[in-house]
Scaffold this active site. Structure first.
Site, PDB file in Angstrom:
ATOM      1  N   MET A  32       0.854  -1.193   0.000  1.00 42.40           N
ATOM      2  CA  MET A  32       0.000   0.000   0.000  1.00 42.40           C
ATOM      3  C   MET A  32       0.890   1.243   0.000  1.00 42.40           C
ATOM      4  SD  MET A  32      -3.423  -0.957   2.085  1.00 42.40           S
ATOM      5  CE  MET A  32      -2.771  -0.773   3.719  1.00 42.40           C
ATOM      6  N   ALA A  37      12.121  -0.536   4.739  1.00 43.64           N
ATOM      7  CA  ALA A  37      13.100  -1.591   4.454  1.00 43.64           C
ATOM      8  C   ALA A  37      12.448  -2.973   4.355  1.00 43.64           C
ATOM      9  CB  ALA A  37      14.186  -1.585   5.525  1.00 43.64           C
ATOM     10  N   GLY A  38      11.342  -3.164   5.067  1.00 42.06           N
ATOM     11  CA  GLY A  38      10.653  -4.458   4.979  1.00 42.06           C
ATOM     12  C   GLY A  38      10.144  -4.717   3.565  1.00 42.06           C
ATOM     13  N   HIS A  39       9.501  -3.698   2.982  1.00 41.00           N
ATOM     14  CA  HIS A  39       9.021  -3.852   1.594  1.00 41.00           C
ATOM     15  C   HIS A  39      10.199  -4.080   0.643  1.00 41.00           C
ATOM     16  CE1 HIS A  39       5.691  -1.130   3.187  1.00 41.00           C
ATOM     17  NE2 HIS A  39       5.027  -2.201   2.774  1.00 41.00           N
ATOM     18  N   MET A 187       9.155  -3.137  11.382  1.00 38.45           N
ATOM     19  CA  MET A 187       8.933  -2.028  10.452  1.00 38.45           C
ATOM     20  C   MET A 187       7.486  -2.053   9.965  1.00 38.45           C
ATOM     21  SD  MET A 187      12.178  -0.907   8.641  1.00 38.45           S
ATOM     22  CE  MET A 187      13.784  -0.953   9.434  1.00 38.45           C
ATOM     23  N   SER A 188       6.908  -0.872   9.884  1.00 39.19           N
ATOM     24  CA  SER A 188       5.522  -0.740   9.425  1.00 39.19           C
ATOM     25  C   SER A 188       5.340   0.666   8.897  1.00 39.19           C
ATOM     26  CB  SER A 188       4.572  -0.977  10.608  1.00 39.19           C
ATOM     27  OG  SER A 188       3.286  -0.488  10.297  1.00 39.19           O
ATOM     28  N   SER A 189       4.506   0.790   7.870  1.00 38.99           N
ATOM     29  CA  SER A 189       4.235   2.130   7.338  1.00 38.99           C
ATOM     30  C   SER A 189       3.585   3.000   8.415  1.00 38.99           C
ATOM     31  CB  SER A 189       3.310   2.033   6.127  1.00 38.99           C
ATOM     32  OG  SER A 189       3.884   1.143   5.192  1.00 38.99           O
TER      33      SER A 189
HETATM   34  O1  PAF Z   1       0.038  -5.704   3.709  1.00 45.07           O
HETATM   35  C1  PAF Z   1      -0.407  -4.798   2.974  1.00 45.07           C
HETATM   36  O2  PAF Z   1       0.258  -3.795   2.732  1.00 45.07           O
HETATM   37  C2  PAF Z   1      -1.799  -4.939   2.391  1.00 45.07           C
HETATM   38  O3  PAF Z   1      -2.656  -5.566   3.266  1.00 45.07           O
HETATM   39  C3  PAF Z   1      -1.805  -5.621   1.017  1.00 45.07           C
HETATM   40  C4  PAF Z   1      -1.326  -7.053   1.109  1.00 45.07           C
HETATM   41  C5  PAF Z   1      -0.945  -4.850   0.040  1.00 45.07           C
HETATM   42  C6  PAF Z   1      -3.236  -5.644   0.453  1.00 45.07           C
HETATM   43  O4  PAF Z   1      -3.748  -4.374   0.309  1.00 45.07           O
END
Ligand code: PAF
Length: 286
Positions: A32, A37-39, A187-189
């Site tokens: 989203m 860094a996790g992404h 880590m989280s947005s």
């Molecule tokens: O983990 C996320 O960022 C969301 O839940 C995802 C998997 C992109 C679905 O919108």
């Protein structure tokens, strides 16, 4: 160089059709946005095992529980594209809303049963339907061979795995290690919305989890460990601790002891930010 950004399904399909003609495999990293860094580690994992990598950025309204949370969710597309620039990502799909939910959209994908009845399920009604619906669409739109998700959202990982299996979507769902700050905070947005003071306090969540997990693995009974952790979290400035659960890693059934592969999963509020985390709990030695 930043990867091309596509916003229309027809453009995405034209690209993936080219790749398929060349016999190339496709890895998908659904996000989203507000990448951290996790992404980026997911994109690296995708790059390491697929010929082509698509990162999707779509703030999915169907999975938010309040309009405020949806509105406050960070949107940082240009920064996100920069962060992906050096990772060899082949394209960034940022679908216009009507490419996911066209006028008259009426279909809901819902994973029922024991993996959605607990933890996030009751606290976030409809959340997993929103996740399963959008992820099913992204799986089908990208026709990826593999999709990469962080284990930080452990229950989500189980939900999308089950959804793909139940719907016979030919994709392999790969769960990747949670990436953490030096403090242990996952880590989280959403961490972007914590003040400096809250960010420092938030590290107590993972610390309390590690302590409880180590003691449970050493044979201490779970109920007093959970009570002690809840007290520590309150003293560290956390508000409501929605759950702090020892559960079977495979079924999410509640456990009294880690007699089989287990995880400790928690959700707690720091100010008006809801944080979640989970860790492996080593099995009791028999
Ligand atoms: O983990 C996320 O960022 C969301 O839940 C995802 C998997 C992109 C679905 O919108």
């Amino acid at each position: 160089m930043t990867a091309p950004i596509l916003r229309r399904l027809s453009d995405l399909r034209a690209k993936t059709a080219d790749w398929r003609r060349n016999g190339e495999t496709i890895g998908l990293v659904p996000t989203m946005g507000a990448l951290h860094a996790g992404h980026l580690s997911l994109a690296e994992a995708a790059k390491a095992s697929c010929d082509r990598v698509i990162v999707t950025i779509f703030v999915n309204p169907k999975q938010f529980n309040t309009p405020e949370d949806l509105e406050n969710y960070p949107r940082t597309e240009a920064d996100d594209a920069q962060k992906l620039a050096h990772l060899g990502v082949d394209l960034i799909y940022v679908p216009d809303p009507d490419q996911i939910y066209p006028d008259g959209y009426a279909t809901n994908v819902s994973v029922g049963g024991s993996i959605t009845d607990v933890m996030e399920g009751p606290f976030r009604p409809g959340h997993f339907d929103g996740v399963a619906t959008v992820v099913a669409k992204l799986f089908l739109q990208t026709s990826a061979d593999k999709a990469f998700f962080g284990q930080k959202d452990y229950q989500q990982l189980m939900v999308v795995t089950r959804m793909a299996r139940d719907l016979d979507i030919p994709i392999e769902v790969v769960g990747c290690e949670t990436v953490r700050e030096a403090s242990g905070l996952a880590m989280s947005s959403r961490n972007l919305r914590l003040s400096a003071d809250q960010l420092a306090r938030a590290a107590a969540l993972n610390a309390a989890m590690r302590e409880a997990a180590a003691k449970a693995s050493a044979g201490e009974p779970w109920a007093p460990l959970e009570a002690a952790a809840r007290k520590t979290l309150a003293e560290s400035g956390f508000g409501d601790v929605e759950y702090f659960d020892l559960r079977c890693a495979g079924t999410l059934e509640a456990l009294e002891a880690p007699a089989r592969p287990a995880r400790l999963l928690a959700a707690a509020w720091m100010g008006n930010i809801r944080l979640i985390d989970n860790i492996e709990v080593l099995q009791l030695k028999s």
